[in-house]
Design a protein around this motif. Structure first.
Motif, PDB file in Angstrom:
ATOM      1  N   LEU A 111       0.814  -1.144   0.201  1.00 21.02           N
ATOM      2  CA  LEU A 111      -0.115  -0.058   0.159  1.00 21.02           C
ATOM      3  C   LEU A 111       0.731   1.341  -0.145  1.00 21.02           C
ATOM      4  CD1 LEU A 111      -2.354  -1.406   2.512  1.00 21.02           C
ATOM      5  CD2 LEU A 111      -3.172  -0.625   0.221  1.00 21.02           C
ATOM      6  N   GLU A 112       0.337   2.455  -0.579  1.00 23.56           N
ATOM      7  CA  GLU A 112       1.173   3.321  -0.744  1.00 23.56           C
ATOM      8  C   GLU A 112       0.894   4.487   0.534  1.00 23.56           C
ATOM      9  OE1 GLU A 112       0.353   5.683  -4.343  1.00 23.56           O
ATOM     10  OE2 GLU A 112       1.166   3.863  -5.764  1.00 23.56           O
ATOM     11  N   GLY A 113       1.849   4.726   1.135  1.00 22.45           N
ATOM     12  CA  GLY A 113       1.763   5.570   2.272  1.00 22.45           C
ATOM     13  C   GLY A 113       2.988   5.282   3.242  1.00 22.45           C
ATOM     14  N   LYS A 114       2.760   5.442   4.439  1.00 25.74           N
ATOM     15  CA  LYS A 114       3.924   4.952   5.506  1.00 25.74           C
ATOM     16  C   LYS A 114       3.554   3.734   6.186  1.00 25.74           C
ATOM     17  CE  LYS A 114       5.980   9.261   5.442  1.00 25.74           C
ATOM     18  NZ  LYS A 114       5.115   9.976   4.643  1.00 25.74           N
ATOM     19  N   CYS A 115       4.439   3.064   6.707  1.00 34.98           N
ATOM     20  CA  CYS A 115       4.198   1.654   7.311  1.00 34.98           C
ATOM     21  C   CYS A 115       5.152   1.747   8.835  1.00 34.98           C
ATOM     22  CB  CYS A 115       4.909   0.723   6.609  1.00 34.98           C
ATOM     23  SG  CYS A 115       3.986   0.463   4.985  1.00 34.98           S
ATOM     24  N   LEU A 116       4.207   1.262   9.786  1.00 34.51           N
ATOM     25  CA  LEU A 116       4.738   1.058  11.090  1.00 34.51           C
ATOM     26  C   LEU A 116       6.003   0.320  11.119  1.00 34.51           C
ATOM     27  CD1 LEU A 116       1.378   0.526  13.477  1.00 34.51           C
ATOM     28  CD2 LEU A 116       3.067   2.407  13.269  1.00 34.51           C
ATOM     29  N   ASP A 117       6.211  -0.721  10.320  1.00 29.51           N
ATOM     30  CA  ASP A 117       7.343  -1.284  10.678  1.00 29.51           C
ATOM     31  C   ASP A 117       8.695  -1.155   9.593  1.00 29.51           C
ATOM     32  OD1 ASP A 117       6.548  -2.128   7.731  1.00 29.51           O
ATOM     33  OD2 ASP A 117       6.827  -4.223   7.990  1.00 29.51           O
ATOM     34  N   SER A 118       8.566   0.318   8.922  1.00 27.15           N
ATOM     35  CA  SER A 118       9.583   0.725   8.337  1.00 27.15           C
ATOM     36  C   SER A 118       9.831   2.143   8.344  1.00 27.15           C
ATOM     37  CB  SER A 118       9.449   0.024   6.849  1.00 27.15           C
ATOM     38  OG  SER A 118       8.339   0.882   6.245  1.00 27.15           O
ATOM     39  N   ASP A 119       8.947   2.747   8.745  1.00 29.11           N
ATOM     40  CA  ASP A 119       8.956   4.462   8.513  1.00 29.11           C
ATOM     41  C   ASP A 119       9.020   4.974  10.116  1.00 29.11           C
ATOM     42  OD1 ASP A 119       8.782   5.366   5.728  1.00 29.11           O
ATOM     43  OD2 ASP A 119       7.187   3.944   5.702  1.00 29.11           O
ATOM     44  N   ILE A 120       9.582   6.152  10.067  1.00 29.07           N
ATOM     45  CA  ILE A 120       9.630   7.134  11.282  1.00 29.07           C
ATOM     46  C   ILE A 120       8.762   8.298  11.089  1.00 29.07           C
ATOM     47  CG2 ILE A 120      11.084   8.306  13.090  1.00 29.07           C
ATOM     48  CD1 ILE A 120      13.346   6.528  12.445  1.00 29.07           C
ATOM     49  N   LEU A 121       7.921   8.661  11.778  1.00 32.76           N
ATOM     50  CA  LEU A 121       7.010   9.590  11.699  1.00 32.76           C
ATOM     51  C   LEU A 121       7.375  10.870  12.839  1.00 32.76           C
ATOM     52  CD1 LEU A 121       3.388   7.476  12.005  1.00 32.76           C
ATOM     53  CD2 LEU A 121       5.117   8.257   9.644  1.00 32.76           C
ATOM     54  N   THR A 122       7.220  12.014  12.270  1.00 29.19           N
ATOM     55  CA  THR A 122       7.554  13.154  13.084  1.00 29.19           C
ATOM     56  C   THR A 122       6.560  13.993  13.103  1.00 29.19           C
ATOM     57  OG1 THR A 122       8.775  14.280  11.245  1.00 29.19           O
ATOM     58  CG2 THR A 122      10.089  12.777  12.409  1.00 29.19           C
ATOM     59  N   GLU A 123       5.518  14.052  12.500  1.00 31.03           N
ATOM     60  CA  GLU A 123       4.324  15.093  12.327  1.00 31.03           C
ATOM     61  C   GLU A 123       3.075  14.517  12.896  1.00 31.03           C
ATOM     62  OE1 GLU A 123       4.510  16.221   8.446  1.00 31.03           O
ATOM     63  OE2 GLU A 123       6.142  17.422   8.408  1.00 31.03           O
ATOM     64  N   ASP A 124       2.220  15.578  13.258  1.00 37.78           N
ATOM     65  CA  ASP A 124       0.992  15.212  13.767  1.00 37.78           C
ATOM     66  C   ASP A 124       0.097  14.972  12.292  1.00 37.78           C
ATOM     67  OD1 ASP A 124       1.340  15.264  16.387  1.00 37.78           O
ATOM     68  OD2 ASP A 124       0.710  17.575  16.357  1.00 37.78           O
ATOM     69  N   GLY A 125      -1.051  14.281  12.416  1.00 38.13           N
ATOM     70  CA  GLY A 125      -1.991  14.543  11.425  1.00 38.13           C
ATOM     71  C   GLY A 125      -2.028  13.076  10.396  1.00 38.13           C
ATOM     72  N   HIS A 126      -1.414  12.029  10.866  1.00 35.16           N
ATOM     73  CA  HIS A 126      -1.481  10.962  10.061  1.00 35.16           C
ATOM     74  C   HIS A 126      -2.752  10.042  10.297  1.00 35.16           C
ATOM     75  CE1 HIS A 126       2.904  11.653   9.947  1.00 35.16           C
ATOM     76  NE2 HIS A 126       2.834  11.089   8.810  1.00 35.16           N
ATOM     77  N   LEU A 127      -3.031   9.092   9.392  1.00 36.57           N
ATOM     78  CA  LEU A 127      -4.316   8.403   9.602  1.00 36.57           C
ATOM     79  C   LEU A 127      -3.788   7.193   9.588  1.00 36.57           C
ATOM     80  CD1 LEU A 127      -7.403   7.639   9.214  1.00 36.57           C
ATOM     81  CD2 LEU A 127      -6.896   7.760   6.854  1.00 36.57           C
ATOM     82  N   LEU A 128      -4.068   6.307  10.549  1.00 34.97           N
ATOM     83  CA  LEU A 128      -3.437   4.806  11.004  1.00 34.97           C
ATOM     84  C   LEU A 128      -4.827   4.042  10.473  1.00 34.97           C
ATOM     85  CD1 LEU A 128      -1.614   2.724  11.942  1.00 34.97           C
ATOM     86  CD2 LEU A 128      -2.820   3.266  14.187  1.00 34.97           C
ATOM     87  N   VAL A 129      -4.441   3.012   9.589  1.00 35.75           N
ATOM     88  CA  VAL A 129      -5.268   2.120   9.072  1.00 35.75           C
ATOM     89  C   VAL A 129      -4.872   0.702   9.703  1.00 35.75           C
ATOM     90  CG1 VAL A 129      -6.754   1.365   7.097  1.00 35.75           C
ATOM     91  CG2 VAL A 129      -5.936   3.630   6.926  1.00 35.75           C
ATOM     92  N   GLY A 130      -5.507   0.178  10.696  1.00 42.84           N
ATOM     93  CA  GLY A 130      -4.910  -1.137  11.167  1.00 42.84           C
ATOM     94  C   GLY A 130      -6.054  -1.506  12.250  1.00 42.84           C
ATOM     95  N   CYS A 131      -5.392  -2.492  13.050  1.00 45.90           N
ATOM     96  CA  CYS A 131      -6.198  -2.960  14.187  1.00 45.90           C
ATOM     97  C   CYS A 131      -5.719  -2.330  15.561  1.00 45.90           C
ATOM     98  CB  CYS A 131      -6.065  -4.291  14.098  1.00 45.90           C
ATOM     99  SG  CYS A 131      -4.501  -5.127  14.389  1.00 45.90           S
ATOM    100  N   GLU A 132      -6.104  -3.081  16.670  1.00 38.83           N
ATOM    101  CA  GLU A 132      -5.734  -2.482  18.160  1.00 38.83           C
ATOM    102  C   GLU A 132      -4.299  -2.717  17.906  1.00 38.83           C
ATOM    103  OE1 GLU A 132      -7.792  -1.050  20.316  1.00 38.83           O
ATOM    104  OE2 GLU A 132      -9.639  -1.010  18.639  1.00 38.83           O
TER     105      GLU A 132
END
Length: 282
Positions: free
Chosen positions: A174-195
């Motif tokens: 999927l095109e976007g950021k991924c929890l297993d490979s990216d470092i996030l530094t800004e607010d306002g992201h949309l997380l699509v996933g489970c608990e």
């Protein structure tokens, strides 16, 4: 072949007998196509051969047709669906021949006897993983005795792709950021996933504000069953028979094997059939 009289014994498992006879074409001395009579056998006694007490006609003549191709007669849903197409006009009974040359019949086919189970999953991959597994198992004939058919309810996560979107795993493509490979530094992201994705996000980026779309079938507003279903969850302790949104379902782990998926479907069908039977007995 039909016994010449009811004095001739039949095999103990025999429930029906089919009589085949040639019928002459009208206005011709030549023999035409065959016609059939189907009997229900009433028998008595013990052992491999039983005494025939009576033969009850359940269909004959124009009411009976013979399907002209061999098919898998262990697939009961296939027999019902095929018979429904042939039962027009006066026809109410279809004779089928299996690939092993054994013969069976469908009399007054009832489509309500086929249980629909929904495959509830997300994509990518394409086709969805659970759909791939169930369809392979279905093609193998392993569900033939269950009288089931499957439909898909697949939620395409590609509609959430974007620069601010975060998905659990980079292997999804999927095109976007991924929890297993990216470092996030800004607010306002949309997380699509489970608990679990939500927990990991907050552990890695506790200071960031974000939006969340839950795709866990137990809590999601977008991954929702519309009928009896099979789905998957990343938490193994959630596996088993469940009820979500009022529908009976089966949950398998994301890493479930084909055997486990097959077993889950069989357990679900047994549960639904038993509940339906209990409701009818009341």
């Amino acid at each position: 072949m039909l016994p010449e009289s009811t004095e001739e014994p039949v095999y103990f498992l025999t429930e029906y007998l089919i009589e085949e006879r040639e019928k002459p074409e009208k206005g011709s001395s030549e023999k035409g196509s065959s016609e059939y009579t189907v009997y229900r056998v009433k028998k008595s006694g013990d052992g491999f051969l039983r005494k025939v007490e009576a033969l009850e006609t359940i269909a004959s003549g124009e009411e009976v047709v013979k399907y002209d191709k061999e098919l898998n007669i262990k697939d009961r849903a296939l027999l019902i669906e095929t018979a429904l197409k042939l039962c027009t006009g006066r026809v109410n009974t279809v004779i089928f021949t299996g690939v092993d040359r054994h013969v069976t019949i469908v009399h007054e086919p009832d489509p309500s006897a086929i249980l629909e189970i929904e495959i509830l999953d997300v994509a990518p991959p394409e086709p969805a993983w659970l759909s791939q597994v169930v369809r392979r198992l279905e093609a193998s004939g392993i569900f033939g005795d269950l009288q089931v058919r499957f439909t898909e309810n697949i939620v395409d996560l590609r509609r959430f792709e974007g620069e601010k979107s975060v998905f659990p795993c980079s292997s999804s493509g999927l095109e976007g950021k991924c929890l297993d490979s990216d470092i996030l530094t800004e607010d306002g992201h949309l997380l699509v996933g489970c608990e679990i994705s939500k927990t990991l996000f907050e552990m890695r980026f506790p200071e960031l504000e974000y939006s969340f779309i839950n795709i866990c079938p137990f809590k999601s507003e977008i991954v929702v069953p519309s009928k009896s279903f099979i789905t998957r969850c990343c938490r193994s302790e959630k596996s088993g028979l469940v009820n979500i949104s009022g529908f009976e379902g089966a949950v398998v782990h994301w890493g479930a094997s084909e055997y486990q998926v097959s077993e889950a479907v069989r357990n679900l069908v047994t549960r639904i059939r038993n509940k339906n039977s209990s409701a009818q007995d009341r």
